[in-house]
Structures are given as structure tokens and as C-alpha cells.
Write an enzyme that holds these catalytic residues in place. Structure first.
Site, short mmCIF file in Angstrom:
data_model
loop_
_atom_site.label_atom_id
_atom_site.label_comp_id
_atom_site.label_asym_id
_atom_site.label_seq_id
_atom_site.Cartn_x
_atom_site.Cartn_y
_atom_site.Cartn_z
N HIS A 1 -2.11 -1.34 -2.98
CA HIS A 1 -1.77 -0.79 -1.65
C HIS A 1 -2.54 0.51 -1.40
O HIS A 1 -3.05 0.73 -0.30
CB HIS A 1 -0.27 -0.47 -1.55
CG HIS A 1 0.65 -1.65 -1.61
ND1 HIS A 1 1.72 -1.71 -2.48
CD2 HIS A 1 0.68 -2.81 -0.91
CE1 HIS A 1 2.37 -2.85 -2.31
NE2 HIS A 1 1.76 -3.54 -1.36
N LYS B 1 16.55 -8.93 2.85
CA LYS B 1 15.95 -8.90 1.50
C LYS B 1 16.76 -7.97 0.63
O LYS B 1 17.35 -7.01 1.12
CB LYS B 1 14.52 -8.39 1.58
CG LYS B 1 13.49 -9.47 1.83
CD LYS B 1 12.09 -8.92 1.51
CE LYS B 1 11.01 -9.93 1.80
NZ LYS B 1 9.67 -9.36 1.61
N ARG C 1 -5.37 -10.88 -0.46
CA ARG C 1 -5.80 -11.11 -1.83
C ARG C 1 -6.42 -12.51 -1.91
O ARG C 1 -7.55 -12.71 -1.52
CB ARG C 1 -4.60 -10.97 -2.79
CG ARG C 1 -4.18 -9.53 -2.99
CD ARG C 1 -2.82 -9.44 -3.60
NE ARG C 1 -1.84 -10.14 -2.79
CZ ARG C 1 -0.54 -10.02 -2.86
NH1 ARG C 1 -0.02 -9.22 -3.75
NH2 ARG C 1 0.27 -10.68 -2.07
N SER D 1 3.75 -6.38 -5.82
CA SER D 1 4.95 -5.64 -6.19
C SER D 1 5.87 -6.53 -7.03
O SER D 1 6.49 -6.07 -7.98
CB SER D 1 5.71 -5.18 -4.93
OG SER D 1 4.89 -4.34 -4.16
O1 PNS Z 1 5.14 -6.59 2.28
P1 PNS Z 1 5.64 -7.75 3.09
O2 PNS Z 1 7.08 -8.05 2.72
O3 PNS Z 1 4.75 -8.96 3.02
O4 PNS Z 1 5.63 -7.25 4.63
C1 PNS Z 1 6.07 -8.08 5.66
C2 PNS Z 1 6.14 -7.30 7.00
C3 PNS Z 1 6.98 -6.06 6.87
C4 PNS Z 1 4.74 -6.93 7.41
C5 PNS Z 1 6.74 -8.29 8.04
O5 PNS Z 1 7.88 -8.87 7.50
C6 PNS Z 1 7.09 -7.62 9.37
O6 PNS Z 1 6.22 -7.20 10.09
N1 PNS Z 1 8.40 -7.56 9.66
C7 PNS Z 1 8.92 -6.97 10.87
C8 PNS Z 1 9.55 -8.02 11.78
C9 PNS Z 1 8.51 -8.61 12.71
O7 PNS Z 1 7.85 -7.93 13.46
N2 PNS Z 1 8.37 -9.95 12.66
C10 PNS Z 1 7.45 -10.66 13.52
C11 PNS Z 1 6.11 -10.91 12.86
S1 PNS Z 1 6.13 -12.52 12.12
#
Ligand code: PNS
Length: 163
Positions: A17, A41, A90, A128
Site C-alpha cells: 500500500h 466486515k 496485483r 493484508s
Molecule cells: O481494501 P478493500 O476491502 O478491497 O477496499 C474496498 C473498498 C473500500 C474500496 C470498497 O469496498 C468501497 O469503495 N466501499 C465503499 C462502498 C461503495 O462505494 N460501494 C460501491 C462501489 S462497488
């Protein structure tokens, strides 16, 4: 000023990150690292702990802000006046999910662009979840996370053994 949002769970932040943040700053003036508060989560670290770990890990880098958010990412981006979302990519296995999210975010806000930063090959295997799994069994995660995160992981897993 080109402001970009780098969203994620960051449970916890890894060197992968940090590498994405550093390289994104070659493209954008300011990066807002946005930690998702996701009630669905069950993270290992609280949002406050995750934000603190990221602040410590990025204190040597100028123009990085760390915040938490809940709800839709595009809404948070709008509040922050950011039109760019940064995601790290990745392997091909990341692509499908990231592609879906990028298109959904575009549907929700046509002014938002998602920019993918390819992982540094040094970190292509890193996540992670893998770090947590290795640390939970006492494996060495040095070089994969900053030293203060390694320490926090050790403390967390010692806590859980004591309980
Ligand atoms: O590190 P992660 O868990 O892959 O991150 C996921 C994240 C936080 C980028 C994604 O879950 C997110 O943007 N969540 C906020 C809710 C949202 O906007 N959802 C619509 C997009 S599909």
C-alpha cells in the site's frame, strides 16, 4: 490541485500500500487515504487503529491525508473534492472485482475516474489477509509491513491468545 482518493480496508496497511501511495504522488498533488468503516466486515484492527497505523507509516511522505469514511466512496470523494480513485492492481485475479467496482463508481458518478497502479513485483503476492494469517501463526512479516505495524500485529495476536 489534483486530489486523488486511495480507498481500502487497510487491515492493516502493508508495504505494498505504501508503495502505491508513493508512486501515486508522481501523478497527483495530494492523496487522501480513505479507510472504510464497514459494519459488515469484522476487521482485526479498529478504524481508529488502522488510521493511526497509516498516519505513522506515511509521516515521511508529504501531501498525504488519512481519513475514515462510511457509505459510498463516490459521496466521500465529492465531499473531498477528489475526482480520481486510485486502486492498486496485483494479479489478474484482482481485475474482475476492481473492474466491477470501477464501473459501478462510474455509474454512480460520471465525473469520477479510477486509476490503477500496477503493483511493484516485490509486493505482488502481498495482501493484508496473508500478512494477518502469517502473523497469527507467529510467522515473520518483517519487510512486508512497517515495523510499528509488525509490533501491533504481535500485540493483537498475543491479546487473542491470552483471552
Ligand atoms: O481494501 P478493500 O476491502 O478491497 O477496499 C474496498 C473498498 C473500500 C474500496 C470498497 O469496498 C468501497 O469503495 N466501499 C465503499 C462502498 C461503495 O462505494 N460501494 C460501491 C462501489 S462497488
Amino acid at each position: 490541485m489534483r486530489i486523488a482518493i486511495y480507498p481500502g480496508s487497510f487491515d492493516p496497511i502493508t508495504n505494498g500500500h505504501i508503495d502505491v501511495i508513493e508512486r501515486s504522488l508522481k501523478l497527483f498533488d495530494r492523496i487522501i487515504v480513505a479507510v472504510l468503516k464497514n459494519p459488515n466486515k469484522k476487521p482485526l484492527f479498529s478504524v481508529e487503529e488502522r488510521v493511526e497505523m497509516i498516519k505513522e507509516a506515511t509521516k515521511h511522505i508529504n501531501n498525504v491525508e488519512v481519513e475514515s469514511f462510511s457509505g459510498l466512496l463516490v459521496d466521500f470523494a465529492k465531499i473531498k473534492n477528489a475526482k480520481i480513485i486510485i486502486k492498486g492492481l496485483r494479479a489478474v485475479s484482482d481485475f474482475e472485482y476492481e473492474f466491477q467496482m470501477a464501473l459501478m463508481n462510474k455509474k454512480l458518478d460520471k465525473d469520477i475516474e479510477t486509476v490503477f497502479i500496477m503493483t511493484n513485483t516485490r509486493y505482488s503476492f502481498l495482501s493484508s489477509s496473508v500478512v494477518k494469517e502469517v502473523a497469527s501463526f507467529g510467522g515473520c512479516v518483517k519487510d512486508l509491513v512497517p515495523p510499528h505495524v509488525e509490533k501491533k500485529l504481535k500485540e493483537k495476536f498475543l491479546e487473542s491468545i491470552k483471552r
